[in-house]
Design a protein around this motif. Structure first.
Motif, mmCIF file in Angstrom:
data_model
loop_
_atom_site.group_PDB
_atom_site.id
_atom_site.type_symbol
_atom_site.label_atom_id
_atom_site.label_comp_id
_atom_site.label_asym_id
_atom_site.label_seq_id
_atom_site.Cartn_x
_atom_site.Cartn_y
_atom_site.Cartn_z
ATOM 1 N N GLU A 32 0.844 -1.191 0.000
ATOM 2 C CA GLU A 32 0.000 0.000 0.000
ATOM 3 C C GLU A 32 0.884 1.247 0.000
ATOM 4 N N ALA B 64 -4.507 2.182 3.786
ATOM 5 C CA ALA B 64 -4.082 0.877 4.298
ATOM 6 C C ALA B 64 -4.791 0.536 5.602
ATOM 7 N N TRP C 214 2.003 -6.593 5.663
ATOM 8 C CA TRP C 214 1.724 -5.331 4.979
ATOM 9 C C TRP C 214 3.030 -4.604 4.667
#
Length: 226
Positions: free
Chosen positions: A50, A56, A71
């Motif tokens: 992201e 996000a 992530w």
């Protein structure tokens, strides 16, 4: 059926076998809904990229049941958003200046977690990209090595838009050679085992040159809204 007509799962099924097991596939889900991330997750993807912290966070809240997602923040990170990025992301690929690195150290000193980091480098001039050029990075590396709270794992690079494939291949090889040279040096805190390079248009060349992480968006999810 053309590639563009395939589902996310079918695209992933075609691309993953072309990547060595040593290469981490990061699905760049920026500007895509959480439902698209869920489809990619169900097809076996666990790494998602992201570029906007607030976007996000909204997706993370919607996908709390998917507990094993990693992530990756891949966009330009403003210093005033650094604290949120440290708290929410497991990787930051875009540490692109000494000021940001020092801010991350300050936050870590105050108790923030430190994700894995990559230093963003430009191997060709590009006014549209942030990051150190190679000579600037050499000058700043001793100061970066003094920041003991940082978990620098390697380099990240993005090529200028529209390069011919031969030039792209040359730059990717330069990046691999540069990362290798840094890895061979003695650092107190810096590591250079990771090289994040390669996107939808050029990832086969990046993998051939020695990338360890590719960041694929359009080729997995289709075109983003303009």
């Amino acid at each position: 059926m053309s590639f563009e007509d395939l589902s996310i799962a079918d695209r992933i099924a075609k691309i993953r076998p072309t990547l060595p097991e040593s290469v981490r596939l990061i699905a760049v889900s920026k500007l895509k809904p959480a439902s698209a991330i869920r489809q990619a997750y169900e097809a076996g993807i666990r790494d998602f990229g992201e570029s906007r912290i607030q976007e996000a966070i909204a997706k993370q809240e919607e996908l709390q049941d998917l507990e094993d997602i990693t992530w990756h923040f891949i966009g330009h990170l403003q210093t005033n958003k650094a604290k949120l990025a440290l708290e929410r992301m497991q990787w930051i690929h875009s540490v692109d200046r000494l000021k940001l690195a020092r801010e991350i150290q300050r936050l870590v000193d105050k108790g923030s977690p430190c994700p894995n980091l990559c230093l963003q480098v430009k191997f060709r001039p590009d006014a549209n990209k942030s990051g150190w050029d190679w000579s600037e990075l050499q000058q700043d590396l001793p100061q970066l090595d003094d920041l003991s709270g940082l978990k620098v794992q390697g380099l990240m690079t993005i090529l200028p838009f529209g390069l011919p494939s031969q030039e792209s291949q040359t730059i990717f090889r330069e990046a691999r050679q540069g990362c290798d040279r840094l890895q061979q040096q003695s650092w107190a805190h810096l590591q250079f085992s990771e090289l994040s390079m390669g996107m939808s248009e050029d990832y086969p060349l990046a993998v051939e040159a020695g990338s360890t992480m590719v960041r694929l968006g359009r080729i997995l999810f289709g075109d983003r809204p303009t």
